[in-house]
Structures are given as C-alpha cells and as structure tokens.
Design a protein around this motif. Structure first.
Motif, short mmCIF file in Angstrom:
data_model
loop_
_atom_site.label_atom_id
_atom_site.label_comp_id
_atom_site.label_asym_id
_atom_site.label_seq_id
_atom_site.Cartn_x
_atom_site.Cartn_y
_atom_site.Cartn_z
N ALA A 77 -5.14 8.58 16.05
CA ALA A 77 -3.92 8.72 15.25
C ALA A 77 -3.33 7.33 14.96
O ALA A 77 -2.89 7.06 13.84
CB ALA A 77 -2.91 9.59 15.99
N ARG A 78 -3.38 6.44 15.94
CA ARG A 78 -2.83 5.09 15.71
C ARG A 78 -3.69 4.34 14.70
O ARG A 78 -3.16 3.65 13.82
CB ARG A 78 -2.74 4.30 17.03
N LEU A 79 -5.01 4.49 14.80
CA LEU A 79 -5.90 3.81 13.85
C LEU A 79 -5.62 4.29 12.43
O LEU A 79 -5.49 3.49 11.50
CB LEU A 79 -7.36 4.05 14.24
N LEU A 80 -5.48 5.61 12.26
CA LEU A 80 -5.22 6.13 10.92
C LEU A 80 -3.86 5.69 10.39
O LEU A 80 -3.73 5.33 9.22
CB LEU A 80 -5.37 7.67 10.90
N SER A 81 -2.85 5.63 11.26
CA SER A 81 -1.53 5.15 10.82
C SER A 81 -1.58 3.67 10.45
O SER A 81 -0.93 3.23 9.49
CB SER A 81 -0.48 5.31 11.92
N LEU A 82 -2.35 2.92 11.22
CA LEU A 82 -2.47 1.49 10.92
C LEU A 82 -3.13 1.28 9.56
O LEU A 82 -2.70 0.43 8.76
CB LEU A 82 -3.29 0.82 12.04
N LEU A 83 -4.15 2.07 9.26
CA LEU A 83 -4.79 1.98 7.94
C LEU A 83 -3.81 2.37 6.85
O LEU A 83 -3.79 1.75 5.77
CB LEU A 83 -6.05 2.85 7.90
N ASP A 84 -2.95 3.38 7.12
CA ASP A 84 -1.91 3.76 6.14
C ASP A 84 -1.03 2.55 5.81
O ASP A 84 -0.70 2.31 4.65
CB ASP A 84 -0.99 4.86 6.69
N VAL A 85 -0.65 1.81 6.85
CA VAL A 85 0.24 0.67 6.66
C VAL A 85 -0.49 -0.47 5.93
O VAL A 85 0.02 -1.05 4.98
CB VAL A 85 0.79 0.19 8.02
N LEU A 86 -1.71 -0.77 6.38
CA LEU A 86 -2.42 -1.94 5.84
C LEU A 86 -2.94 -1.70 4.42
O LEU A 86 -3.14 -2.65 3.67
CB LEU A 86 -3.58 -2.34 6.75
N LEU A 87 -3.18 -0.45 4.08
CA LEU A 87 -3.72 -0.15 2.76
C LEU A 87 -2.69 0.56 1.88
O LEU A 87 -3.04 1.19 0.89
CB LEU A 87 -5.00 0.68 2.87
N ALA A 88 -1.41 0.40 2.23
CA ALA A 88 -0.35 1.03 1.43
C ALA A 88 -0.33 0.41 0.03
O ALA A 88 -0.60 -0.77 -0.15
CB ALA A 88 1.00 0.82 2.09
N ASP A 89 -0.03 1.24 -0.94
CA ASP A 89 0.07 0.74 -2.31
C ASP A 89 1.38 1.23 -2.91
O ASP A 89 2.14 1.94 -2.27
CB ASP A 89 -1.11 1.26 -3.13
N GLY A 90 1.64 0.79 -4.12
CA GLY A 90 2.85 1.25 -4.82
C GLY A 90 4.09 0.79 -4.09
O GLY A 90 4.13 -0.34 -3.59
N GLU A 91 5.07 1.66 -3.99
CA GLU A 91 6.37 1.24 -3.44
C GLU A 91 6.32 0.88 -1.97
O GLU A 91 7.16 0.14 -1.49
CB GLU A 91 7.39 2.36 -3.65
N ASP A 92 5.33 1.43 -1.25
CA ASP A 92 5.24 1.15 0.18
C ASP A 92 4.53 -0.17 0.48
O ASP A 92 4.59 -0.66 1.59
CB ASP A 92 4.46 2.26 0.90
N GLY A 93 3.82 -0.71 -0.48
CA GLY A 93 3.01 -1.91 -0.22
C GLY A 93 3.62 -3.14 -0.86
O GLY A 93 4.62 -3.05 -1.57
N PRO A 94 3.04 -4.31 -0.56
CA PRO A 94 3.56 -5.53 -1.18
C PRO A 94 3.29 -5.50 -2.69
O PRO A 94 2.42 -4.78 -3.17
CB PRO A 94 2.76 -6.65 -0.52
N ASP A 95 4.04 -6.31 -3.43
CA ASP A 95 3.86 -6.39 -4.88
C ASP A 95 2.52 -7.01 -5.23
O ASP A 95 1.98 -7.82 -4.48
CB ASP A 95 4.94 -7.30 -5.47
N THR A 96 2.06 -6.65 -6.42
CA THR A 96 0.84 -7.28 -6.96
C THR A 96 0.97 -8.80 -6.95
O THR A 96 0.04 -9.52 -6.62
CB THR A 96 0.60 -6.79 -8.40
N GLU A 97 2.17 -9.29 -7.28
CA GLU A 97 2.38 -10.75 -7.34
C GLU A 97 2.11 -11.38 -5.98
O GLU A 97 1.50 -12.44 -5.88
CB GLU A 97 3.83 -11.07 -7.75
#
Lengths: 198, 198
Positions: A77-97
């Motif tokens: 569960a922690r591994l899957l949550s970590l992947l959610d955080v590291l591979l977040a896109d859109g509003e949850d992730g850093p900007d393209t810039e």
C-alpha cells in the motif's frame, strides 16, 4: 544569512526557473522575484551554479519530507501511494514549467560537480526508499520471495526517471505511465505468479 | 539544397552540439565545423530551431536504420540484441557529450512544436518496434501469453528513456541498468513464472 533570507531567495529561484527555464535564467530574473537586489543575491551566492547547488539542496529537503510522509497500511500500500505521489499529474503534480527546468538541470550533470552531487542524492534517496519498502514487503510475504530487492528498486527508480523525461519531451500522459508502473507492482512483485494455462 | 550540402551541415551540427551543448550553441559554432559560412547556413535554415528540426529528422533516419538493422534468430533474441544496441555504453555507445545534448533538446519539447514532433517520432517508433517484437514472441510462445504487449512495450520504452536520463544526470552505470532491463525480459516476459517454493 538567516533562514528567511535563504528561503526568500530560493522560493524566488523556483518562480524564476518556472518562468525562464534554466539556460536563459539570470541572477536579475531571480532578484525580480524577490525583494532583494541582484547585488545582494550575488553576495550570498558567487555564481548561478552556487545558487543552484543550494536550490537543489532546498528541493531535496522538500522531496525527502514528501517521500517519507507517504504512509500505508502495508509495504505494498505504501509503495502504491508513493507511486501516486511521484507520478502525479495535472493539479496534483508540479507544473510542466518546473518539470522542464528540472530536465534542463539534469543535463548539467556531466559538467557541474555540485549539481551532479545533488542530483545523485535524490536518485540514491529514492532508490533507498524503494529498496526498503520492497524488502519489508518480501519479509511480510506480501511480495514474491524470489524478487531481488536491488534489481526491483533499480527498476522502479529508472521507470520513474523515464516517466518524467517522456512527460516533458513528448508530452506523454503521466496517467498512462502510472498505470504501467502499477501493473508491474501488482503483477511482478506479487507472490502469485500470473496464471499460465496449458 | 543538394544532399551533400545538407549532410555536411548536419554532420557539422552533430560535432558542434557535442562540443558546445544545445543551450550555448550558435550558428557560427556550426559553421566552424563545416566549410560553409554562417550566412549560407542561415540561407538554408532560418533559425536554430529550424536547423534542429532538420537535424532530428536526420538522426531519426539513422536511428530507424540502426533499430531495424538489429536481427535475431527469434523475437526474444532480437529483443535482447536491440537492448544491447540501445543501452550500449563506453566505446560502443554515443559520447556523454551527445547524450547530454540530447537531454537538453528533450527539455525543449514543451516550447517547440517542431522539436517535440520529431522527438515524438523517435518515441513512437521505438514503442512500435518493441510492441511488434513482443507480439511476435507471444505468438511463437516464447513470451508468456498473459503479457499485455501494450503495457510491456510502454514499460520498456519508459525504462530505456529513464536509463538514458540517469546515465547523464547522475552518471549511473549503463551496464547496471542494462542488466536490470535484461532481467525483466528474461523473468517477466518468459512463459515460465518464477518458481515459488512453499
């Protein structure tokens, strides 16, 4: 320099980097994002490289806090949550810039020891976290005992790096990449090998 | 422009890129690597971006020739040979200078349609080749019939991209990454799931 000054300069660096990219960025652009003068920034950091080494150190602190803050009821569960955080896109992730500027900074690795050392710290930290989660998962029989934690951690570190590069270079959907990595965790680390019919 | 002129300019671009990197590169640097003047290069290519779009088209031709030239007695053998070629390091692989410049160019993706379109062609070509090899392997029962060729091809495309990024950014050993990807092919695509002892 006190912490407030350092944080103001480094926050300004973040905003300036997103606006201008790394290659074109000047100390003046950074000064424009703070209430400091170019001369006072130059007083603390001799060169753009010095400032960026400090900036990466600052991001490293945020990154390790973010990664270690991800919890889960079990290693999987922690591994899957970590992947959610590291591979977040859109509003949850850093900007393209910001992603793009980070890719430019990665291309400085071979020519700048300070920057390469900082980037290596991110890489080693991520590898270490993934390694310890996978080891814990094997110990709890949540992952297949034949999984080699060294290779599986390399694998995921490399996948995450590739996902970020493709996202910037070819505007590839992070969601699609995310699904690919989740499938690896669910299928290849799991103790039940995929059913083979004969 | 005749082919000889185009090839001379594009070969000169390759050498200039290795020497100077992308960010700092000028048309004059490229002219210095050919027997053409800056004005005559400018006559053929309006901007540095136009020249780079043509340069990536030229590299794309070389890349597809290289990839399609890799043969193997079976899909698995061809896949492993292809990974040997794409993850070659040292004397068999491109120089660090060239890899680094390519990473800089990838960071242009979001801001330059011509460059992004060319980079997307490389990405799609590699994905397509991997996909057709994996499909052929499943058909010949060399790979596990439960492997999803779409996901496995995504997986390998992303891994290869990540391997190249880590090689540049943190000077990570390509040999080590190569071993990781080989293990994936041998363990996770193979029809025999790893033995699980009870």
């Amino acid at each position: 320099m006190d912490d407030d000054t350092a944080n103001e300069i480094l926050d300004g660096t973040y905003r300036a980097l997103c606006k201008h990219g790394y290659a074109e960025l000047t100390l003046q652009d950074i000064a424009d994002e703070t209430d400091k003068s170019k001369a006072s920034i130059h007083y603390y950091y001799d060169t753009k490289e010095d400032l960026f080494t400090a900036f990466l150190e600052f991001l490293y602190g945020r990154y390790t806090d973010k990664v270690t803050g991800v919890t889960g009821a079990s290693p999987q569960a922690r591994l899957l949550s970590l992947l959610d955080v590291l591979l977040a896109d859109g509003e949850d992730g850093p900007d393209t810039e910001f992603r793009t500027a980070m890719l430019e900074i990665r291309a400085q690795g071979p020519y700048n020891d300070g920057i390469r050392e900082q980037l290596t710290k991110f890489d080693e930290f991520l590898y270490g976290e993934l390694h310890s989660i996978i080891e814990a998962g094997i110990e709890r029989e949540e992952f297949n005992e034949h999984v080699d934690p060294d290779l599986a951690a390399e694998f995921l570190t490399t996948m995450i790096s590739g996902a970020h590069t493709r996202r910037v270079a070819v505007d590839y959907s992070m969601d699609r990449l995310h699904e690919t990595v989740r499938t690896y965790v669910e299928q290849h680390l799991s103790p039940e090998p995929p059913e083979v019919s004969h």
